[in-house]
Motif scaffolding. Sequence first.
Motif, PDB file in Angstrom:
ATOM      1  N   GLY A  45       0.842  -1.205   0.000  1.00 26.84           N
ATOM      2  CA  GLY A  45       0.000   0.000   0.000  1.00 26.84           C
ATOM      3  C   GLY A  45       0.876   1.254   0.000  1.00 26.84           C
ATOM      4  N   LYS A  46       0.258   2.395  -0.225  1.00 23.49           N
ATOM      5  CA  LYS A  46       1.022   3.649  -0.299  1.00 23.49           C
ATOM      6  C   LYS A  46       1.529   4.120   1.058  1.00 23.49           C
ATOM      7  CE  LYS A  46      -2.517   5.703  -2.321  1.00 23.49           C
ATOM      8  NZ  LYS A  46      -3.376   4.541  -2.523  1.00 23.49           N
ATOM      9  N   ARG A  47       0.917   3.621   2.146  1.00 22.65           N
ATOM     10  CA  ARG A  47       1.297   4.015   3.520  1.00 22.65           C
ATOM     11  C   ARG A  47       1.043   5.501   3.775  1.00 22.65           C
ATOM     12  NH1 ARG A  47       1.338  -1.317   4.166  1.00 22.65           N
ATOM     13  NH2 ARG A  47       3.274  -2.374   3.778  1.00 22.65           N
ATOM     14  N   ILE A  77      -4.594  -0.761  11.259  1.00 25.60           N
ATOM     15  CA  ILE A  77      -6.046  -0.514  11.302  1.00 25.60           C
ATOM     16  C   ILE A  77      -6.580  -0.235   9.898  1.00 25.60           C
ATOM     17  CG2 ILE A  77      -7.800   1.127  12.126  1.00 25.60           C
ATOM     18  CD1 ILE A  77      -6.574   0.906  14.841  1.00 25.60           C
ATOM     19  N   HIS A  78      -5.834   0.521   9.126  1.00 26.32           N
ATOM     20  CA  HIS A  78      -6.260   0.781   7.733  1.00 26.32           C
ATOM     21  C   HIS A  78      -6.357  -0.542   6.962  1.00 26.32           C
ATOM     22  CE1 HIS A  78      -6.388   2.252   3.691  1.00 26.32           C
ATOM     23  NE2 HIS A  78      -5.167   1.830   3.411  1.00 26.32           N
ATOM     24  N   THR A  79      -5.350  -1.413   7.123  1.00 25.48           N
ATOM     25  CA  THR A  79      -5.353  -2.685   6.381  1.00 25.48           C
ATOM     26  C   THR A  79      -6.512  -3.577   6.817  1.00 25.48           C
ATOM     27  OG1 THR A  79      -2.957  -2.532   6.162  1.00 25.48           O
ATOM     28  CG2 THR A  79      -3.934  -4.681   5.712  1.00 25.48           C
ATOM     29  N   SER A  81      -9.338  -2.547   7.817  1.00 26.00           N
ATOM     30  CA  SER A  81     -10.577  -1.987   7.255  1.00 26.00           C
ATOM     31  C   SER A  81     -10.714  -2.364   5.777  1.00 26.00           C
ATOM     32  CB  SER A  81     -10.648  -0.470   7.454  1.00 26.00           C
ATOM     33  OG  SER A  81      -9.895   0.216   6.468  1.00 26.00           O
ATOM     34  N   LEU A  82      -9.598  -2.445   5.070  1.00 25.50           N
ATOM     35  CA  LEU A  82      -9.653  -2.838   3.655  1.00 25.50           C
ATOM     36  C   LEU A  82     -10.063  -4.308   3.522  1.00 25.50           C
ATOM     37  CD1 LEU A  82      -6.436  -1.109   2.199  1.00 25.50           C
ATOM     38  CD2 LEU A  82      -8.773  -0.245   2.169  1.00 25.50           C
ATOM     39  N   ILE A  83      -9.471  -5.163   4.387  1.00 24.08           N
ATOM     40  CA  ILE A  83      -9.815  -6.605   4.319  1.00 24.08           C
ATOM     41  C   ILE A  83     -11.320  -6.784   4.547  1.00 24.08           C
ATOM     42  CG2 ILE A  83      -9.507  -8.874   5.402  1.00 24.08           C
ATOM     43  CD1 ILE A  83      -6.650  -8.026   6.169  1.00 24.08           C
ATOM     44  N   HIS A 180     -16.203  10.388   7.872  1.00 22.12           N
ATOM     45  CA  HIS A 180     -15.925   9.331   8.853  1.00 22.12           C
ATOM     46  C   HIS A 180     -15.256   8.115   8.234  1.00 22.12           C
ATOM     47  CE1 HIS A 180     -17.619  11.609  12.047  1.00 22.12           C
ATOM     48  NE2 HIS A 180     -18.641  11.908  11.278  1.00 22.12           N
ATOM     49  N   LYS A 181     -15.769   7.645   7.115  1.00 23.36           N
ATOM     50  CA  LYS A 181     -15.193   6.428   6.530  1.00 23.36           C
ATOM     51  C   LYS A 181     -13.731   6.650   6.134  1.00 23.36           C
ATOM     52  CE  LYS A 181     -15.716   4.916   2.180  1.00 23.36           C
ATOM     53  NZ  LYS A 181     -16.245   4.342   0.947  1.00 23.36           N
ATOM     54  N   THR A 182     -13.443   7.798   5.572  1.00 25.77           N
ATOM     55  CA  THR A 182     -12.109   8.017   5.007  1.00 25.77           C
ATOM     56  C   THR A 182     -11.284   9.062   5.753  1.00 25.77           C
ATOM     57  OG1 THR A 182     -13.037   7.475   2.857  1.00 25.77           O
ATOM     58  CG2 THR A 182     -10.866   8.505   2.868  1.00 25.77           C
ATOM     59  N   ALA A 217     -10.487  15.588   0.387  1.00 19.96           N
ATOM     60  CA  ALA A 217      -9.921  15.632  -0.970  1.00 19.96           C
ATOM     61  C   ALA A 217      -9.542  14.223  -1.415  1.00 19.96           C
ATOM     62  CB  ALA A 217      -8.693  16.543  -1.002  1.00 19.96           C
ATOM     63  N   PHE A 218      -8.971  13.457  -0.487  1.00 14.00           N
ATOM     64  CA  PHE A 218      -8.534  12.090  -0.792  1.00 14.00           C
ATOM     65  C   PHE A 218      -9.725  11.235  -1.241  1.00 14.00           C
ATOM     66  CE2 PHE A 218      -7.426   7.728   0.507  1.00 14.00           C
ATOM     67  CZ  PHE A 218      -6.202   7.590  -0.124  1.00 14.00           C
ATOM     68  N   GLN A 219     -10.843  11.346  -0.522  1.00 13.89           N
ATOM     69  CA  GLN A 219     -12.005  10.519  -0.861  1.00 13.89           C
ATOM     70  C   GLN A 219     -12.655  10.969  -2.170  1.00 13.89           C
ATOM     71  OE1 GLN A 219     -13.409   7.528   0.462  1.00 13.89           O
ATOM     72  NE2 GLN A 219     -14.370   7.788  -1.539  1.00 13.89           N
ATOM     73  N   ILE A 220     -12.708  12.287  -2.398  1.00 17.28           N
ATOM     74  CA  ILE A 220     -13.309  12.759  -3.658  1.00 17.28           C
ATOM     75  C   ILE A 220     -12.436  12.282  -4.835  1.00 17.28           C
ATOM     76  CG2 ILE A 220     -14.104  14.756  -5.004  1.00 17.28           C
ATOM     77  CD1 ILE A 220     -14.453  16.221  -2.251  1.00 17.28           C
ATOM     78  N   GLY A 235      -4.526  -1.071  -8.869  1.00 20.78           N
ATOM     79  CA  GLY A 235      -4.422  -2.407  -8.268  1.00 20.78           C
ATOM     80  C   GLY A 235      -5.766  -2.971  -7.856  1.00 20.78           C
ATOM     81  N   LYS A 236      -6.845  -2.384  -8.368  1.00 27.77           N
ATOM     82  CA  LYS A 236      -8.199  -2.894  -8.079  1.00 27.77           C
ATOM     83  C   LYS A 236      -9.115  -2.515  -9.245  1.00 27.77           C
ATOM     84  CE  LYS A 236      -9.619   1.255  -5.629  1.00 27.77           C
ATOM     85  NZ  LYS A 236     -10.238   1.901  -4.507  1.00 27.77           N
ATOM     86  N   GLN A 237     -10.307  -3.153  -9.247  1.00 34.69           N
ATOM     87  CA  GLN A 237     -11.231  -2.839 -10.340  1.00 34.69           C
ATOM     88  C   GLN A 237     -11.763  -1.417 -10.206  1.00 34.69           C
ATOM     89  OE1 GLN A 237     -12.081  -5.929  -8.321  1.00 34.69           O
ATOM     90  NE2 GLN A 237     -13.244  -7.157  -9.779  1.00 34.69           N
TER      91      GLN A 237
HETATM   92  C1  GRG Z   1     -14.619  -2.134   7.299  1.00 35.49           C
HETATM   93  C2  GRG Z   1     -14.785  -0.711   9.378  1.00 35.49           C
HETATM   94  C3  GRG Z   1     -14.512  -0.821   7.958  1.00 35.49           C
HETATM   95  C4  GRG Z   1     -14.183   0.288   7.302  1.00 35.49           C
HETATM   96  C5  GRG Z   1     -13.831   0.321   5.901  1.00 35.49           C
HETATM   97  C6  GRG Z   1     -11.376   2.193   4.449  1.00 35.49           C
HETATM   98  C7  GRG Z   1     -12.752   1.734   4.284  1.00 35.49           C
HETATM   99  C8  GRG Z   1     -13.622   1.735   5.474  1.00 35.49           C
HETATM  100  C9  GRG Z   1     -13.197   1.242   3.135  1.00 35.49           C
HETATM  101  C10 GRG Z   1     -12.350   1.129   1.937  1.00 35.49           C
HETATM  102  C11 GRG Z   1     -13.160   1.481   0.754  1.00 35.49           C
HETATM  103  C12 GRG Z   1     -12.559   2.592   0.023  1.00 35.49           C
HETATM  104  C13 GRG Z   1     -12.053   2.269  -1.332  1.00 35.49           C
HETATM  105  C14 GRG Z   1     -12.493   3.797   0.572  1.00 35.49           C
HETATM  106  C15 GRG Z   1     -11.947   4.921  -0.165  1.00 35.49           C
HETATM  107  C16 GRG Z   1     -10.743   5.553   0.407  1.00 35.49           C
HETATM  108  C17 GRG Z   1      -9.769   4.550   0.760  1.00 35.49           C
HETATM  109  C18 GRG Z   1      -9.723   4.209   2.172  1.00 35.49           C
HETATM  110  C19 GRG Z   1      -8.981   4.018  -0.173  1.00 35.49           C
HETATM  111  C20 GRG Z   1      -7.937   3.035   0.088  1.00 35.49           C
HETATM  112  O1  GRG Z   1      -6.867   3.647   0.716  1.00 35.49           O
HETATM  113  P1  GRG Z   1      -5.453   3.851  -0.003  1.00 35.49           P
HETATM  114  O2  GRG Z   1      -5.661   4.428  -1.371  1.00 35.49           O
HETATM  115  O3  GRG Z   1      -4.986   2.347  -0.182  1.00 35.49           O
HETATM  116  O4  GRG Z   1      -4.560   4.605   0.918  1.00 35.49           O
HETATM  117  P2  GRG Z   1      -3.532   1.705  -0.032  1.00 35.49           P
HETATM  118  O5  GRG Z   1      -3.681   0.320  -0.609  1.00 35.49           O
HETATM  119  O6  GRG Z   1      -2.547   2.539  -0.811  1.00 35.49           O
HETATM  120  O7  GRG Z   1      -3.223   1.678   1.433  1.00 35.49           O
END
Ligand code: GRG
Length: 295
Positions: A45-47, A77-79, A81-83, A180-182, A217-220, A235-237
Amino acid sequence: MAASLQVFMKEQQQMLDEALKESVERIQAPADLVDSMKYSLLAGGKRIRPIFLLATLSVLGVDLNKGKEAACAVEMIHTYSLIHDDLPAMDDDDYRRGQLTNHKVYGEGMAILAGDGLLTHAFHVLTNPSHDVKPHIIVDMVNELSRYAGPAGMVGGQVADIQGEEKSLTPEELRYIHEHKTADLIVCAVRLGAILAETSQEKRDDLTQFARHIGLAFQIQDDILDEVGDEKKLGKQVGSDRENKKTTYVSLYGLEQARAFVASHIKQAQDLLTRIEPQSDILFELSEFMVARES
Ligand code: GRG
């Protein structure tokens, strides 16, 4: 990307990759669980979030080693949430970080547990710093991380996101999800840096505003990339938001206006930064990188 930021990011990404690997490999747990945790954590991931924490420390003149464990905890924690987000019960995605999603390789049960393992291990790591961090600062960081990653933060945002699927959301509802999500975990990363630096409450609040603009900005930008991004680079669809009939900044405002929102949030973040901390090149450049990113 500015050369100084490139060097900073490369060095810190390398440090984080090594620290994360070492930390997970030391866990005494069933081998399949450790493998599954490592599979997603070390998938490149980009970290960005831990780098924001470390960049905040750098700008505030604190030894970066002090933030190593906090930075790793945020990335764990970020990882997690992605899983969990990729699971069939949520977004049901097949690819993440350029490889098959965790549940596709290890099965759903193990993927849920790998996420649980990363979430709880994050707090174990945070409370065992290798450098001198005062106990009350550790308690403060635990308090912040559990707040921003928990039900009032990222988990709450994810719930609103799921509940909003296939509905047409108002701009306020969408903003709540994004915030909140991002944004919350990015805000938390910067706040952990400020806590470690023992800044005034006022500076912590100003940095919170800065990070909130960055997070939005990151989420938009994420919404934009889901519409026009390159699957190989990401790295994803792509296109899943449209497919799942999700309300996004692009569906609400169109591509051009969404791009203007990104630029406006970054400008507001940078204006704030210039006022709060004039010598803040790394954070300033990181903000630029957020607009230019393609993955
Ligand atoms: C499951 C509690 C729970 C939360 C999930 C982070 C998240 C909340 C969902 C991911 C869905 C998503 C694509 C959100 C958009 C923003 C985001 C978090 C993108 C992924 O983060 P990057 O781009 O990924 O930093 P890398 O892989 O670089 O770490």
